[in-house]
Structures are given as structure tokens and as C-alpha cells.
Design a protein around this motif. Sequence first.
Motif, PDB file in Angstrom:
ATOM      1  N   ASN A   7       0.873  -1.170   0.000  1.00 51.41           N
ATOM      2  CA  ASN A   7       0.000   0.000   0.000  1.00 51.41           C
ATOM      3  C   ASN A   7       0.907   1.216   0.000  1.00 51.41           C
ATOM      4  O   ASN A   7       1.602   1.477   0.982  1.00 51.41           O
ATOM      5  N   LEU A   8       0.932   1.920  -1.114  1.00 54.82           N
ATOM      6  CA  LEU A   8       1.858   3.034  -1.306  1.00 54.82           C
ATOM      7  C   LEU A   8       1.151   4.375  -1.159  1.00 54.82           C
ATOM      8  O   LEU A   8       0.036   4.557  -1.635  1.00 54.82           O
ATOM      9  N   LEU A   9       1.838   5.298  -0.531  1.00 49.43           N
ATOM     10  CA  LEU A   9       1.358   6.666  -0.369  1.00 49.43           C
ATOM     11  C   LEU A   9       2.162   7.576  -1.276  1.00 49.43           C
ATOM     12  O   LEU A   9       3.209   7.187  -1.804  1.00 49.43           O
ATOM     13  N   LYS A  10       1.734   8.807  -1.442  1.00 53.07           N
ATOM     14  CA  LYS A  10       2.483   9.728  -2.301  1.00 53.07           C
ATOM     15  C   LYS A  10       3.899   9.943  -1.780  1.00 53.07           C
ATOM     16  O   LYS A  10       4.801  10.239  -2.545  1.00 53.07           O
ATOM     17  N   THR A  11       4.130   9.737  -0.487  1.00 55.13           N
ATOM     18  CA  THR A  11       5.467   9.879   0.072  1.00 55.13           C
ATOM     19  C   THR A  11       6.382   8.710  -0.308  1.00 55.13           C
ATOM     20  O   THR A  11       7.584   8.767  -0.070  1.00 55.13           O
ATOM     21  N   ASP A  12       5.823   7.653  -0.889  1.00 54.69           N
ATOM     22  CA  ASP A  12       6.621   6.507  -1.343  1.00 54.69           C
ATOM     23  C   ASP A  12       7.142   6.704  -2.763  1.00 54.69           C
ATOM     24  O   ASP A  12       7.650   5.769  -3.381  1.00 54.69           O
ATOM     25  N   ASP A  13       7.043   7.917  -3.279  1.00 53.50           N
ATOM     26  CA  ASP A  13       7.545   8.234  -4.611  1.00 53.50           C
ATOM     27  C   ASP A  13       8.998   7.777  -4.743  1.00 53.50           C
ATOM     28  O   ASP A  13       9.834   8.093  -3.910  1.00 53.50           O
ATOM     29  N   GLY A  14       9.273   7.000  -5.773  1.00 53.37           N
ATOM     30  CA  GLY A  14      10.630   6.537  -6.031  1.00 53.37           C
ATOM     31  C   GLY A  14      10.982   5.207  -5.391  1.00 53.37           C
ATOM     32  O   GLY A  14      12.105   4.733  -5.537  1.00 53.37           O
ATOM     33  N   ILE A  15      10.028   4.572  -4.690  1.00 55.66           N
ATOM     34  CA  ILE A  15      10.327   3.290  -4.054  1.00 55.66           C
ATOM     35  C   ILE A  15      10.675   2.252  -5.130  1.00 55.66           C
ATOM     36  O   ILE A  15      10.043   2.195  -6.177  1.00 55.66           O
ATOM     37  N   ILE A  16      11.695   1.457  -4.863  1.00 53.30           N
ATOM     38  CA  ILE A  16      12.172   0.441  -5.807  1.00 53.30           C
ATOM     39  C   ILE A  16      11.849  -0.940  -5.252  1.00 53.30           C
ATOM     40  O   ILE A  16      12.134  -1.223  -4.084  1.00 53.30           O
ATOM     41  N   ILE A  17      11.267  -1.804  -6.099  1.00 57.02           N
ATOM     42  CA  ILE A  17      10.908  -3.160  -5.709  1.00 57.02           C
ATOM     43  C   ILE A  17      11.651  -4.142  -6.615  1.00 57.02           C
ATOM     44  O   ILE A  17      11.340  -4.235  -7.813  1.00 57.02           O
TER      45      ILE A  17
END
Length: 106
Positions: A7-17
Motif C-alpha cells: 500500500n503506497l502513499l504519495k510519500t513513497d515516490d521513487g520506491i524500488i521493488i
Amino acid sequence: MRPARLNLLKTDDGIIIPIDYRSEAKAAIVTGVTGTIDYTIQETFDLVQSEDPASVVWNDIPDLTGKTAGVNSSGSVGATAIKFVVNTSTGDPTVTLNISQPNEHS
């Protein structure tokens, strides 16, 4: 790779999986959206865990570029990771990102 749900929020911008680059199958990517957000999912063929992050080349996944609603799509065979990018948002939107990829190795 085991299925993952984030569950991603706008603050997770740029998260790499990281995903399984050795699999002969594409990673299935399913998104769900709550709120107002425009997002893109990118993929890379670089080894993200051993490369300098600034040198990693990211490519937009065409079916997952500039999206404002949930989508069913997939990455490319051989991709090593995907990245969640927030283009614009209003308020506190959430993107549910489901990823599944069979372990089909030769």
C-alpha cells in the motif's frame, strides 16, 4: 518471486521493488487507487542492488504510465526491478500495488 502487496502513499515516490530477473515469466502488476493521483510504474534491467543508484536506467512501462486509476498489466521478461513514481497527487491518495511472478527458471 513470492506475491507481494504494497500500500503506497504519495510519500513513497521513487520506491524500488526488486523482481526475479532470472524468471522466464513477466511480473504481473495490478494496481488499485484510492484518492486522486497520477502515477507511473517504471522498470529497469540494471542490477539495482549493485549499481550506483544514479546510474540505473529506468523505462516507463507503457501500460502503466500516467495512470489515475487501477490497472492490470505486466513488466518485461528480464527486468530486475520496478519503481513507483508519483507524477501528481491531491490530498492523501493510496495506490495498492500487487506483484506476482512465477519462478520459471531454465
